[in-house]
Design an enzyme around this catalytic site. Sequence first.
Site, short mmCIF file in Angstrom:
data_model
loop_
_atom_site.label_atom_id
_atom_site.label_comp_id
_atom_site.label_asym_id
_atom_site.label_seq_id
_atom_site.Cartn_x
_atom_site.Cartn_y
_atom_site.Cartn_z
N GLU A 13 60.17 28.44 44.11
CA GLU A 13 59.76 28.83 45.46
C GLU A 13 60.89 28.46 46.38
O GLU A 13 61.27 27.29 46.45
CB GLU A 13 58.48 28.10 45.87
CG GLU A 13 57.22 28.64 45.24
CD GLU A 13 57.03 30.12 45.50
OE1 GLU A 13 57.50 30.62 46.55
OE2 GLU A 13 56.41 30.79 44.65
N GLU A 37 68.29 31.91 56.44
CA GLU A 37 67.21 30.98 56.78
C GLU A 37 67.79 29.78 57.53
O GLU A 37 68.74 29.15 57.08
CB GLU A 37 66.51 30.50 55.51
CG GLU A 37 65.31 29.63 55.83
CD GLU A 37 64.52 29.23 54.59
OE1 GLU A 37 65.13 28.79 53.62
OE2 GLU A 37 63.28 29.34 54.63
N LYS A 69 60.22 14.65 40.21
CA LYS A 69 61.32 14.16 41.04
C LYS A 69 61.10 14.67 42.46
O LYS A 69 61.35 15.82 42.79
CB LYS A 69 62.68 14.68 40.56
CG LYS A 69 63.82 13.99 41.31
CD LYS A 69 65.11 14.81 41.37
CE LYS A 69 65.31 15.54 42.67
NZ LYS A 69 65.34 14.75 43.90
N CYS A 108 58.96 27.24 54.72
CA CYS A 108 59.54 28.46 54.15
C CYS A 108 58.73 29.67 54.59
O CYS A 108 59.19 30.79 54.50
CB CYS A 108 59.62 28.37 52.64
SG CYS A 108 58.07 28.04 51.86
C1 UN1 Z 1 52.21 26.80 54.38
O1 UN1 Z 1 52.81 27.55 55.15
O2 UN1 Z 1 51.03 26.47 54.56
O3 UN1 Z 1 58.02 24.96 51.57
C2 UN1 Z 1 52.82 26.26 53.15
C3 UN1 Z 1 57.23 25.64 52.21
C4 UN1 Z 1 56.15 26.34 51.42
C5 UN1 Z 1 54.80 25.90 51.79
C6 UN1 Z 1 54.27 26.52 53.02
N1 UN1 Z 1 56.38 26.16 50.03
O4 UN1 Z 1 57.30 25.72 53.41
#
Ligand code: UN1
Length: 484
Positions: free
Chosen positions: A253, A386, A178, A287
């Site tokens: 994550e 964040e 999804k 992130c």
């Molecule tokens: C990166 O910084 O190369 O959602 C990848 C995000 C992370 C991936 C970052 N899961 O920003």
Amino acid sequence: MDMRNITDPHRNLIDGEWVEGASVNENRNPANTDEVVGRYARASRDDARRAIAAARAAFPEWSRSGPQQRHDLLKAVSDRIAARADELGRLLAREEGKTLAEARGEVMRASQVFGFFAGETLRQTGDLVDSVRPGVEVTVQREALGVIGLITPWNFPIAIPAWKIAPALAYGNCVVLKPADLTPGCAWAIAEILAEAGVPKGVFNLVMGRGSEVGAEILENPEIDAVSFTGSVETGRMVAETCVARMKKVQLEMGGKNPLVVLDDADLDTAVDCALNGAFFSTGQRCTASSRLIVTEGIHDRFVTALTEKLEALKVGDPLDPATQIGPVVDEGQLEQNRRYVKIGREEGATLVCGGELIEGATPGHFMTPALFTNTTNEMRINREEIFGPVATVIKVADYDEALRVANDTGFGLSAGICTTSLGRASHFRRHAEAGMVMVNLPTAGVDYHTPFGGRKGSSYGPREQGQYAREFYTTVKTAYIKA
Ligand code: UN1
């Protein structure tokens, strides 16, 4: 597979068939909201149920298919993505808003991820050991988990689906994906490529749609064995609670509030480039973004002056224009959130050095100038929550010890960076930073595709993603005792 009549609207892939949805999602370009990038089917909860049942039915055969078939499929997908890098890069830039160069880079990363896991299918490992009971042998082998639900975010709309789909299939699992409702285009393209490359029916299913329908079914359906999720902390907590209550394996994550420490002995140009790239590229929508710049007194003023100069020179605009360095914010809601935090920062007493303004582009889009705050303390909300946009803060500290303390004083723990020319300080930071990833003289964002990705505290939950470490999540271990 019949590929006709599948693209208007782009349909879901369920049990090897392209299936119409319950409604249609008009995918709009954040740089020009008048432009519809494509029309995509939104699946119903019932569609999701059928996709899960199809994956379950396909699992016994796929899990025993053997490494050669899985290798050939993943390799073909890798090659096909690379062959379409320009076209898919444009699609990605148009649906998500990152610059064409970043978008093309992300497409290539997706190709590389499939290539890596094609290799992993052949790199079989296991143990054969003597039992403590004479005459008995013990084997330890990894097996596929079953049906995996993948829930992916809008900010890396091709790389993140790739780094979940590729290991899931490589280790013999079946998949129900999804993708984010904001960016279905790249996920659909991966589904098309998997179908063209001959993925057996039911092994991979695409169900585009809303979290409240499709997402909920993935979390609650007993035929889903495991869920891999990337997204916000808030949703992540709900995903974990729902999965754990049903004994599903889960991997999350989530967010970050990543520190980039700049010490007096840093090379100024390196530090400014790391901050600029880490905090603002991809419109800060990562992130792994360097959202807290923790700078020691001796270099503070020079660093702020040099960074501000570069920030003010950044060209914000249409991602398809090669001169553009910062694309639009992904949508109205995210833009409002960014603006709200700029206001909060001012109210908290921080100094807005530059940016934070809406700008008019040639087209109606969510354009905002990158914002930098100074005179901030680590207790302020702009340093604790964040933001997920082109907004960064500078926190002035006395020395390295204070910098390390402030860097670790956060509820997140994804990535942590330091700019220094001292090997001693760099090594100390590497060992003491409370983060899953540490970067020395490099931006906190921008990671390789063959090494583990993930964090600590509120940033991640469960085993690491990517590289060989991905195996921990996507397989289960069987220990067998054999008496001849
Ligand atoms: C990166 O910084 O190369 O959602 C990848 C995000 C992370 C991936 C970052 N899961 O920003």
